[in-house]
Enzyme design. Sequence first.
Site, PDB file in Angstrom:
ATOM      1  N   LYS A 155     -47.332 -49.599  34.787  1.00  0.00           N
ATOM      2  CA  LYS A 155     -47.843 -48.692  33.748  1.00  0.00           C
ATOM      3  C   LYS A 155     -47.001 -47.450  33.571  1.00  0.00           C
ATOM      4  CE  LYS A 155     -52.706 -49.910  33.340  1.00  0.00           C
ATOM      5  NZ  LYS A 155     -54.086 -49.419  33.275  1.00  0.00           N
ATOM      6  N   LYS A 186     -49.826 -63.233  30.925  1.00  0.00           N
ATOM      7  CA  LYS A 186     -51.289 -63.266  30.846  1.00  0.00           C
ATOM      8  C   LYS A 186     -51.802 -62.675  29.529  1.00  0.00           C
ATOM      9  CE  LYS A 186     -53.143 -59.066  32.817  1.00  0.00           C
ATOM     10  NZ  LYS A 186     -54.184 -58.492  33.635  1.00  0.00           N
ATOM     11  N   LYS A 230     -54.195 -57.006  26.107  1.00  0.00           N
ATOM     12  CA  LYS A 230     -54.127 -56.203  24.892  1.00  0.00           C
ATOM     13  C   LYS A 230     -52.772 -55.549  24.733  1.00  0.00           C
ATOM     14  CE  LYS A 230     -57.482 -54.002  22.429  1.00  0.00           C
ATOM     15  NZ  LYS A 230     -58.507 -52.973  22.175  1.00  0.00           N
TER      16      LYS A 230
HETATM   17  P1  AMP Z   1     -57.931 -54.883  31.702  1.00  0.00           P
HETATM   18  O1  AMP Z   1     -58.308 -55.219  30.299  1.00  0.00           O
HETATM   19  O2  AMP Z   1     -56.524 -55.329  32.047  1.00  0.00           O
HETATM   20  O3  AMP Z   1     -58.236 -53.477  32.089  1.00  0.00           O
HETATM   21  O4  AMP Z   1     -58.825 -55.798  32.658  1.00  0.00           O
HETATM   22  C1  AMP Z   1     -60.223 -55.699  32.788  1.00  0.00           C
HETATM   23  C2  AMP Z   1     -60.697 -56.834  33.689  1.00  0.00           C
HETATM   24  O5  AMP Z   1     -60.429 -58.099  33.076  1.00  0.00           O
HETATM   25  C3  AMP Z   1     -60.015 -56.882  35.077  1.00  0.00           C
HETATM   26  O6  AMP Z   1     -60.955 -57.240  36.083  1.00  0.00           O
HETATM   27  C4  AMP Z   1     -58.975 -57.953  34.911  1.00  0.00           C
HETATM   28  O7  AMP Z   1     -58.689 -58.584  36.141  1.00  0.00           O
HETATM   29  C5  AMP Z   1     -59.610 -58.920  33.913  1.00  0.00           C
HETATM   30  N1  AMP Z   1     -58.585 -59.564  33.071  1.00  0.00           N
HETATM   31  C6  AMP Z   1     -57.771 -58.954  32.168  1.00  0.00           C
HETATM   32  N2  AMP Z   1     -56.945 -59.834  31.555  1.00  0.00           N
HETATM   33  C7  AMP Z   1     -57.226 -61.056  32.086  1.00  0.00           C
HETATM   34  C8  AMP Z   1     -56.708 -62.385  31.872  1.00  0.00           C
HETATM   35  N3  AMP Z   1     -55.753 -62.630  30.987  1.00  0.00           N
HETATM   36  N4  AMP Z   1     -57.228 -63.397  32.595  1.00  0.00           N
HETATM   37  C9  AMP Z   1     -58.207 -63.155  33.500  1.00  0.00           C
HETATM   38  N5  AMP Z   1     -58.740 -61.932  33.745  1.00  0.00           N
HETATM   39  C10 AMP Z   1     -58.265 -60.889  33.063  1.00  0.00           C
END
Ligand code: AMP
Length: 333
Positions: free
Chosen positions: A119, A199, A202
């Site tokens: 980040k 993965k 956003k």
């Molecule tokens: P974030 O949007 O990256 O802040 O993630 C919020 C939650 O969603 C966290 O617990 C991540 O581990 C999960 N997460 C985000 N992107 C993915 C993905 N592509 N596949 C599985 N889990 C995800």
Amino acid sequence: MEEKRKKRVFSGIQPTGTLHLGNYLGAVRNWVALQDDPSYETIYCIVDYHAITIEYEASEMPRRSLEMARDLLACGLDPGRSQIFVQSQVPEHTELAWIFQATCTAYGELQRMTQFKAKSTGREMISVGLFTYPVLQAADILIYKAGFVPVGEDQVQHLELARDVSRRFNKRFGRTFPTVKPLLTPTSRIMSLKDPEQKMSKSAGESHFLPLTATEDEVRTMVKRAVTDVGPRPEGEMSPGVANLFGILEALGDEEHHSSLMADYEAGELRYVDLKDAVADAIWETCHRIQERRAAYPEERVRQVLREGAEAVRPLARATVDEVRERVGLARP
Ligand code: AMP
Ligand code: TRP
């Protein structure tokens, strides 16, 4: 017989706007499942103090938190069985984070955090808060003495830090905190439809994530365009795009199509269009259900849930901070 004490679960999510399919399958769906398990007591938090560690628009933050709460409720979180609140409404989190930073977090261990490295690259101003982010996360969990944290794979390193902080505090000041354990989701990684080697996220850009607010047309178009072949694969290995589509179908519980399409694949007769149709149907069914529930949640009710959630957890946070102040020598002189 004495009733067995419930195991406390805590998790947090940043108010990033809308949830995508990766967030839902990788994290939020697991939060909902845990609330239905009578052996757990569940507390879920929208982490706005974390969200301000990178560039943001102050006037938009309250709306982002509110929309995230509404999404979580639409996904099935039930305020009757889970506490749902916004982090900044319980400012004790920051006091505990400061005490942890000052007494039991090593500079060197924060330097090793891969999320910080990812980040902070390419940023004009790297805030100290982005660096100490995992310590606040440890405080979020430990202030409620929660031992179980449902998250995706990418958060495991942060939870190891929380476990080290807790262990060090207990050793130095006396046993106060439990050991933190991650509860990983079976589907821990949903990949981007456009680039199945990264993965779904956003930050990768518009066409890389499928928002839960997508219309039926948008869902079908995105799935139709999903990349299936990415160059030659070793003999017998499924291409990552196809594996991702099968993974989504399985995660969404369409076992019937999953097994018949898998049989086609194994016979070398799979038509991608059939796989994509099944995946689009399953995704749309989920999005549609969540959207209907979302529309039925008046904004006033969402605000009330957040207010009551904060009121319910504040005394727990206060009690831990009082105990900690006593232990570290900051009680009233
Ligand atoms: P974030 O949007 O990256 O802040 O993630 C919020 C939650 O969603 C966290 O617990 C991540 O581990 C999960 N997460 C985000 N992107 C993915 C993905 N592509 N596949 C599985 N889990 C995800
Ligand atoms: N860092 C987590 C994420 O990026 C969000 C988070 C903040 C969190 N505090 C937490 C997750 C406490 C679990 C427990 O997804």
